[in-house]
Design a protein around this motif. Structure first.
Motif, PDB file in Angstrom:
ATOM      1  N   ALA A 294       0.309  -1.235   0.093  1.00  0.00           N
ATOM      2  CA  ALA A 294      -0.023   0.167   0.291  1.00  0.00           C
ATOM      3  C   ALA A 294       0.955   1.116   0.099  1.00  0.00           C
ATOM      4  CB  ALA A 294      -0.795  -0.178   1.010  1.00  0.00           C
ATOM      5  N   GLY A 295       2.136   1.610   0.806  1.00  0.00           N
ATOM      6  CA  GLY A 295       2.737   2.238   0.851  1.00  0.00           C
ATOM      7  C   GLY A 295       3.897   2.324  -0.574  1.00  0.00           C
ATOM      8  N   ILE A 296       4.025   1.858  -1.364  1.00  0.00           N
ATOM      9  CA  ILE A 296       4.526   1.244  -2.532  1.00  0.00           C
ATOM     10  C   ILE A 296       3.574   2.519  -3.944  1.00  0.00           C
ATOM     11  CG2 ILE A 296       5.907   0.252  -4.212  1.00  0.00           C
ATOM     12  CD1 ILE A 296       6.552  -1.419  -2.280  1.00  0.00           C
ATOM     13  N   GLY A 297       2.512   2.000  -3.908  1.00  0.00           N
ATOM     14  CA  GLY A 297       1.130   1.972  -4.437  1.00  0.00           C
ATOM     15  C   GLY A 297       1.237   3.614  -4.225  1.00  0.00           C
ATOM     16  N   ALA A 298       0.784   4.113  -3.393  1.00  0.00           N
ATOM     17  CA  ALA A 298       0.610   5.310  -2.943  1.00  0.00           C
ATOM     18  C   ALA A 298       1.756   6.419  -3.273  1.00  0.00           C
ATOM     19  CB  ALA A 298       0.374   5.749  -1.000  1.00  0.00           C
ATOM     20  N   ALA A 299       2.863   5.774  -2.769  1.00  0.00           N
ATOM     21  CA  ALA A 299       4.740   6.461  -3.677  1.00  0.00           C
ATOM     22  C   ALA A 299       4.231   6.709  -5.254  1.00  0.00           C
ATOM     23  CB  ALA A 299       5.425   6.125  -3.426  1.00  0.00           C
ATOM     24  N   TYR A 300       4.162   5.437  -5.436  1.00  0.00           N
ATOM     25  CA  TYR A 300       3.920   5.496  -7.039  1.00  0.00           C
ATOM     26  C   TYR A 300       2.572   6.188  -7.321  1.00  0.00           C
ATOM     27  CZ  TYR A 300       3.971   3.034 -11.660  1.00  0.00           C
ATOM     28  OH  TYR A 300       2.788   3.523 -13.257  1.00  0.00           O
ATOM     29  N   ALA A 301       1.536   6.129  -7.030  1.00  0.00           N
ATOM     30  CA  ALA A 301       0.790   6.876  -7.860  1.00  0.00           C
ATOM     31  C   ALA A 301       1.073   8.403  -7.458  1.00  0.00           C
ATOM     32  CB  ALA A 301      -0.750   6.988  -6.945  1.00  0.00           C
ATOM     33  N   ARG A 302       1.515   8.973  -6.368  1.00  0.00           N
ATOM     34  CA  ARG A 302       1.845  10.091  -6.288  1.00  0.00           C
ATOM     35  C   ARG A 302       3.304  11.020  -7.601  1.00  0.00           C
ATOM     36  NH1 ARG A 302       1.836   9.779  -1.223  1.00  0.00           N
ATOM     37  NH2 ARG A 302       4.196   8.542  -1.018  1.00  0.00           N
ATOM     38  N   ALA A 303       4.301   9.899  -7.826  1.00  0.00           N
ATOM     39  CA  ALA A 303       4.750   9.851  -8.554  1.00  0.00           C
ATOM     40  C   ALA A 303       4.719  10.155 -10.214  1.00  0.00           C
ATOM     41  CB  ALA A 303       5.947   9.292  -8.831  1.00  0.00           C
ATOM     42  N   LYS A 304       3.550   9.216 -10.286  1.00  0.00           N
ATOM     43  CA  LYS A 304       2.439   9.142 -11.570  1.00  0.00           C
ATOM     44  C   LYS A 304       1.798  10.312 -11.597  1.00  0.00           C
ATOM     45  CE  LYS A 304      -0.282   6.524 -14.723  1.00  0.00           C
ATOM     46  NZ  LYS A 304      -0.738   5.242 -14.765  1.00  0.00           N
ATOM     47  N   ARG A 305       1.585  10.486 -11.054  1.00  0.00           N
ATOM     48  CA  ARG A 305       1.014  12.388 -10.563  1.00  0.00           C
ATOM     49  C   ARG A 305       1.591  13.117 -10.674  1.00  0.00           C
ATOM     50  NH1 ARG A 305      -3.960  13.942 -11.929  1.00  0.00           N
ATOM     51  NH2 ARG A 305      -3.916  16.860 -10.612  1.00  0.00           N
ATOM     52  N   GLY A 306       2.505  13.910 -10.382  1.00  0.00           N
ATOM     53  CA  GLY A 306       3.488  14.539 -10.660  1.00  0.00           C
ATOM     54  C   GLY A 306       4.419  14.573 -11.862  1.00  0.00           C
ATOM     55  N   TRP A 307       4.920  13.288 -12.208  1.00  0.00           N
ATOM     56  CA  TRP A 307       5.368  13.227 -14.331  1.00  0.00           C
ATOM     57  C   TRP A 307       4.122  13.914 -14.514  1.00  0.00           C
ATOM     58  CZ3 TRP A 307       9.803  14.002 -15.640  1.00  0.00           C
ATOM     59  CH2 TRP A 307      10.909  13.065 -15.357  1.00  0.00           C
ATOM     60  N   LYS A 308       2.688  13.384 -14.025  1.00  0.00           N
ATOM     61  CA  LYS A 308       1.792  14.283 -14.900  1.00  0.00           C
ATOM     62  C   LYS A 308       1.442  16.131 -14.857  1.00  0.00           C
ATOM     63  CE  LYS A 308      -3.518  13.859 -16.458  1.00  0.00           C
ATOM     64  NZ  LYS A 308      -4.585  12.896 -16.188  1.00  0.00           N
ATOM     65  N   ASP A 309       1.540  16.077 -13.865  1.00  0.00           N
ATOM     66  CA  ASP A 309       1.658  17.305 -14.016  1.00  0.00           C
ATOM     67  C   ASP A 309       2.691  18.667 -14.556  1.00  0.00           C
ATOM     68  OD1 ASP A 309      -0.356  17.301 -12.256  1.00  0.00           O
ATOM     69  OD2 ASP A 309      -0.095  17.166 -10.101  1.00  0.00           O
ATOM     70  N   TYR A 310       4.200  17.759 -13.864  1.00  0.00           N
ATOM     71  CA  TYR A 310       5.013  18.170 -15.135  1.00  0.00           C
ATOM     72  C   TYR A 310       5.080  17.522 -15.865  1.00  0.00           C
ATOM     73  CZ  TYR A 310       9.718  18.912 -16.664  1.00  0.00           C
ATOM     74  OH  TYR A 310      10.656  19.013 -17.804  1.00  0.00           O
ATOM     75  N   ARG A 311       4.227  17.615 -16.815  1.00  0.00           N
ATOM     76  CA  ARG A 311       4.372  17.216 -18.226  1.00  0.00           C
ATOM     77  C   ARG A 311       3.813  18.607 -18.944  1.00  0.00           C
ATOM     78  NH1 ARG A 311       3.985  11.489 -18.488  1.00  0.00           N
ATOM     79  NH2 ARG A 311       6.329  10.984 -17.909  1.00  0.00           N
ATOM     80  N   THR A 312       2.074  18.536 -17.944  1.00  0.00           N
ATOM     81  CA  THR A 312       1.738  19.573 -18.408  1.00  0.00           C
ATOM     82  C   THR A 312       1.544  21.433 -18.387  1.00  0.00           C
ATOM     83  OG1 THR A 312      -0.952  18.197 -18.075  1.00  0.00           O
ATOM     84  CG2 THR A 312      -1.253  20.498 -17.679  1.00  0.00           C
ATOM     85  N   ALA A 313       2.433  21.222 -17.214  1.00  0.00           N
ATOM     86  CA  ALA A 313       3.386  22.332 -17.285  1.00  0.00           C
ATOM     87  C   ALA A 313       3.726  22.327 -17.823  1.00  0.00           C
ATOM     88  CB  ALA A 313       3.938  22.121 -16.045  1.00  0.00           C
ATOM     89  N   ARG A 314       4.690  21.350 -18.333  1.00  0.00           N
ATOM     90  CA  ARG A 314       6.247  21.678 -19.200  1.00  0.00           C
ATOM     91  C   ARG A 314       5.488  22.592 -20.972  1.00  0.00           C
ATOM     92  NH1 ARG A 314       8.943  17.029 -20.460  1.00  0.00           N
ATOM     93  NH2 ARG A 314       7.017  16.466 -21.968  1.00  0.00           N
ATOM     94  N   ASN A 315       4.298  21.780 -20.959  1.00  0.00           N
ATOM     95  CA  ASN A 315       3.336  22.036 -22.189  1.00  0.00           C
ATOM     96  C   ASN A 315       2.818  23.546 -22.138  1.00  0.00           C
ATOM     97  OD1 ASN A 315       4.115  19.777 -23.469  1.00  0.00           O
ATOM     98  ND2 ASN A 315       2.296  18.447 -23.054  1.00  0.00           N
TER      99      ASN A 315
END
Length: 100
Positions: free
Chosen positions: A18-39
């Motif tokens: 559960a801890g690893i899954g939550a960390a993965y979800a946060r990381a995935k969301r962070g990368w999505k936000d980064y790509r959106t901001a970069r565009n």
């Protein structure tokens, strides 16, 4: 005893998973936000430069008007240097006599 160890390992696996899954979800969301901001950045940068150019143009026009007004005020008005206005004179035209 084996069931207790298996249950403990299963519980630990669930907690760690559960801890690893939550960390993965946060990381995935962070990368999505980064790509959106970069565009979005190039469009926002272009808009910012357009707004800056508009402000600089307006300030430049106002500065030129102020310099022109100051130069006009420094030179003075033309009324002091103007000579007398010409007076109308009657000039005869062919075929029309001048009346006095």
């Amino acid at each position: 005893m084996e069931q207790a160890v298996i249950a403990a390992l299963l519980l630990m696996g669930l907690v760690i998973g559960a801890g690893i899954g939550a960390a993965y979800a946060r990381a995935k969301r962070g990368w999505k936000d980064y790509r959106t901001a970069r565009n979005i950045v190039p469009g926002a940068r272009r808009t910012a430069w357009l707004a800056t150019r508009a402000v600089i143009t307006k300030v430049g026009v106002i500065a030129l008007l102020l310099v022109g007004a100051a130069a006009y005020a420094a030179v003075g008005s033309d009324h002091e240097r103007a000579g007398p206005a010409p007076t109308p004179t009657a000039t005869p035209t062919p075929g029309h006599p001048v009346r006095r």
